[in-house]
Design an enzyme around this catalytic site. Structure first.
Site, PDB file in Angstrom:
ATOM      1  N   GLU A  50     -15.494  -3.840  -0.080  1.00 10.94           N
ATOM      2  CA  GLU A  50     -15.716  -3.622  -1.512  1.00 10.94           C
ATOM      3  C   GLU A  50     -15.321  -4.808  -2.384  1.00 10.94           C
ATOM      4  OE1 GLU A  50     -11.648  -3.805  -1.504  1.00 10.94           O
ATOM      5  OE2 GLU A  50     -12.908  -2.770  -0.033  1.00 10.94           O
ATOM      6  N   ARG A  57     -15.927  -7.961  -2.167  1.00  8.94           N
ATOM      7  CA  ARG A  57     -17.034  -8.872  -2.457  1.00  8.94           C
ATOM      8  C   ARG A  57     -18.015  -8.263  -3.451  1.00  8.94           C
ATOM      9  NH1 ARG A  57     -18.439  -8.873   3.784  1.00  8.94           N
ATOM     10  NH2 ARG A  57     -16.188  -8.591   3.706  1.00  8.94           N
ATOM     11  N   ASP A 106      -3.993  -4.994  -2.729  1.00  6.21           N
ATOM     12  CA  ASP A 106      -5.360  -5.509  -2.651  1.00  6.21           C
ATOM     13  C   ASP A 106      -5.806  -6.116  -3.974  1.00  6.21           C
ATOM     14  OD1 ASP A 106      -7.433  -6.060  -0.932  1.00  6.21           O
ATOM     15  OD2 ASP A 106      -8.522  -4.213  -1.343  1.00  6.21           O
ATOM     16  N   LYS A 125     -10.058   3.949   5.524  1.00  5.24           N
ATOM     17  CA  LYS A 125      -9.189   3.197   6.417  1.00  5.24           C
ATOM     18  C   LYS A 125      -8.341   4.152   7.260  1.00  5.24           C
ATOM     19  CE  LYS A 125      -8.483  -0.741   3.271  1.00  5.24           C
ATOM     20  NZ  LYS A 125      -9.022  -1.807   4.117  1.00  5.24           N
ATOM     21  N   ASP A 179     -15.765  -0.165   2.692  1.00  4.10           N
ATOM     22  CA  ASP A 179     -14.494  -0.870   2.784  1.00  4.10           C
ATOM     23  C   ASP A 179     -14.677  -2.386   2.660  1.00  4.10           C
ATOM     24  OD1 ASP A 179     -11.750  -1.034   2.989  1.00  4.10           O
ATOM     25  OD2 ASP A 179     -11.751  -1.135   5.179  1.00  4.10           O
ATOM     26  N   ASP A 237      -6.873   0.262  -2.259  1.00  2.33           N
ATOM     27  CA  ASP A 237      -8.087   0.318  -1.442  1.00  2.33           C
ATOM     28  C   ASP A 237      -7.933   1.316  -0.310  1.00  2.33           C
ATOM     29  OD1 ASP A 237     -10.492  -0.125  -0.211  1.00  2.33           O
ATOM     30  OD2 ASP A 237      -9.866  -1.991   0.749  1.00  2.33           O
ATOM     31  N   LYS A 264      -9.892 -10.948  -7.288  1.00  2.00           N
ATOM     32  CA  LYS A 264     -10.155  -9.582  -6.819  1.00  2.00           C
ATOM     33  C   LYS A 264      -8.984  -8.689  -7.210  1.00  2.00           C
ATOM     34  CE  LYS A 264     -10.367  -6.818  -2.572  1.00  2.00           C
ATOM     35  NZ  LYS A 264     -10.300  -6.845  -1.090  1.00  2.00           N
TER      36      LYS A 264
END
Length: 513
Positions: free
Chosen positions: A359, A361, A298, A286, A357, A279, A274
């Site tokens: 995201e 996956r 991230d 967030k 959020d 993010d 990933k």
């Protein structure tokens, strides 16, 4: 591209400064320590004779609170010359196996931190342990180099003293074996520091495009072939998840494919990382809290996977390894994906976005499909995926889940070998229905509870039955303060674990648990 002039990025800015720092460091096994060392660490066990070189009796050490516990250190003042440091090695006492590999790495790290003011240091502890000498060389090297890591590329005021030389004192008949371990330790430490550099770099200094450029530059130097897919190629490859997350950003996405292909490969392992370069949460913004600040990390999964790839050739890996790194930032804007939007993954499955959020996956769904299409013997993904992982296991241990117990067990063995701690959670299929939605094949949110498991269940939909294991490193991606070999900031968690897994990989005999 946006105007980034306000950042005043130096023309010579290096997003991976540790590579030069480590290249300038010399680690050697010696039979006599140099006289010009700034600090020497001397191993002391909890019982038996205290090495005479320290010039202190045990009573004097204990009076200063030094009990020789593993990793405990005490600076012994000298009138002049080299500083001596007592380094606790625990209760070795001739009992085989009383000192673990993790202990040995911690001993090296503890000494390195105690000797932080010295650029040239020596260590005399090998003779005080019962570990294999090659292992000792590797573990001490890893501990010292990882503990002395700092990301100071944007901090010119730093007073950090770079390490230029480490000498490990060994008997003459052990020099060759310890030296072999040192060479391995230098490679694995370099990989970890590369992953740390990438994750520590601010998001405005390291975009998806930048990551692709770095991969193209470093990959060939380490026997890797690299193919970076730009946005038009990503569209052509039908990577709907990556495009959906990228929709709100002015920065283009990148899919980075990295291949290591040895002669006469003994198996094929696929890695998926990933790479959310930053993010914000997207429309599901967030809160502005310390965790939001850390979202430059991230992409730590992609960083660890790529870093592991750079170690394979030098360590003689016989496993063929293919990595897919999915890179973009996740930003809110007028073009961003919205709650309720539906996109199509490369394999044709449709996904309803119930939270922007969640995201990671989404980008990984495409990568897992790509990996499965290659028909590898196994797939391992690594991602800073869920806050649930952090809540469940904290900052020292990452959950592992998978559809194949043989593969999970191999991953756990590599965890034990590298002290990158993981704990298996169940891939409980009774939670799968929480991902159901009326408007698409699946949703990207699985309810209030069991968040690490429902996220893994989502990923499981895209591996096409290939043996697969999932590492959720949201909790282990960073530490707030120095902790033995874990230096403040990004930990590089997973780089050494994945390296060890590839080196020792055995294709699972069963296809699915």
């Amino acid at each position: 591209m946006p105007d980034n002039a306000y950042k005043l990025i130096p023309a010579d800015f290096d997003p991976v400064p540790s590579l030069k720092t480590l290249a300038d460091s010399s680690v050697t096994a010696v039979t006599t320590l140099s006289t010009e060392l700034g600090a020497i660490g001397i191993g002391v066990s909890v019982s038996g004779e205290v090495p005479s070189a320290l010039g202190l009796a045990r009573e004097a050490l204990e009076a200063q609170g030094f009990e020789a516990k593993v990793g405990q250190t005490l600076i012994v003042p000298q009138r002049s010359g080299t500083t001596l440091i007592a380094v606790g090695v625990g209760d070795v006492g001739g009992v085989a196996g009383s000192l673990t590999a993790a202990n040995m790495r911690d001993i090296g790290a503890a000494f390195a931190r105690a000797a932080h003011r010295s650029s040239r240091i020596g260590l005399d502890v090998v003779g005080a342990t019962t570990l294999d000498s090659e292992d000792s060389g590797r573990l001490l090297t890893e501990g010292v180099l990882l503990a002395r890591y700092r990301f100071n590329e944007l901090k010119p005021s730093s007073k950090h003293v770079p390490l230029t030389a480490l000498e490990i004192l060994v008997p003459a008949d052990e020099v060759e074996r310890v030296s072999a371990g040192v060479r391995t330790g230098c490679v694995t430490a370099r990989a970890t520091c590369l992953a740390r550099d990438l994750a520590n770099t601010p998001p405005g200094y390291l975009t998806a495009t930048d990551f692709g450029n770095i991969a193209e530059k470093l990959g060939p130097q380490h026997g890797l072939s690299v193919h970076v897919f730009d946005k038009e190629q990503i569209i052509a490859e039908r990577l709907g998840g990556l495009l959906a997350v990228n929709a709100g950003s002015v920065e283009e996405p990148r899919m980075i494919q990295v291949r290591y292909t040895p002669d006469d490969a003994t198996g094929h392992l696929a890695l998926v990382g990933k790479g959310i370069m930053y993010d914000s949460g997207g429309i599901s913004l967030k809160p502005s809290d310390p965790m939001h600040l850390l979202m430059k990390m991230d992409m730590a999964g992609a960083a660890a996977a790529f870093a592991a790839m750079t170690a394979l050739k030098e360590l003689g890996c016989t496993t063929r390894v293919t990595a897919f790194l999915m890179c973009t930032d996740n930003m809110p804007s007028g073009s961003a994906s919205k709650l309720g939007d539906v996109f199509t993954v490369r394999n044709g499955m449709t996904v309803e976005i119930q939270n922007t959020d969640a995201e990671g996956r989404l980008v990984m769904s495409d990568a897992l499909v790509l990996a499965a299409e290659e028909k590898p013997d196994a797939i391992v993904d690594i991602a800073t995926l869920t806050g649930a992982a952090l809540a469940a296991l904290g900052t020292h241990t990452a959950p592992v889940l998978g559809n194949n117990q043989e593969l999970v067990d191999q991953t756990k063995a590599s965890s034990a070998a590298t002290d990158e701690s993981i704990w298996q959670l169940p891939l409980e299929h009774r939670y799968r229905k929480q991902l159901d939605t009326e408007v698409a094949d699946i949703s990207n949110l699985g309810g209030k509870f069991a968040g690490a498991t429902t996220a893994a269940l989502f990923l499981n939909e895209f591996v096409d039955g290939v043996p697969w294991a999932h590492l959720d490193i949201a909790g282990t991606m960073q530490v707030d303060a120095d902790d033995l070999w874990r230096s403040q900031g990004a930990t590089g968690f997973g780089a050494r674990l994945l390296t060890d897994l590839a080196l020792n990989f055995v294709p699972p005999a069963t296809t699915k648990s």
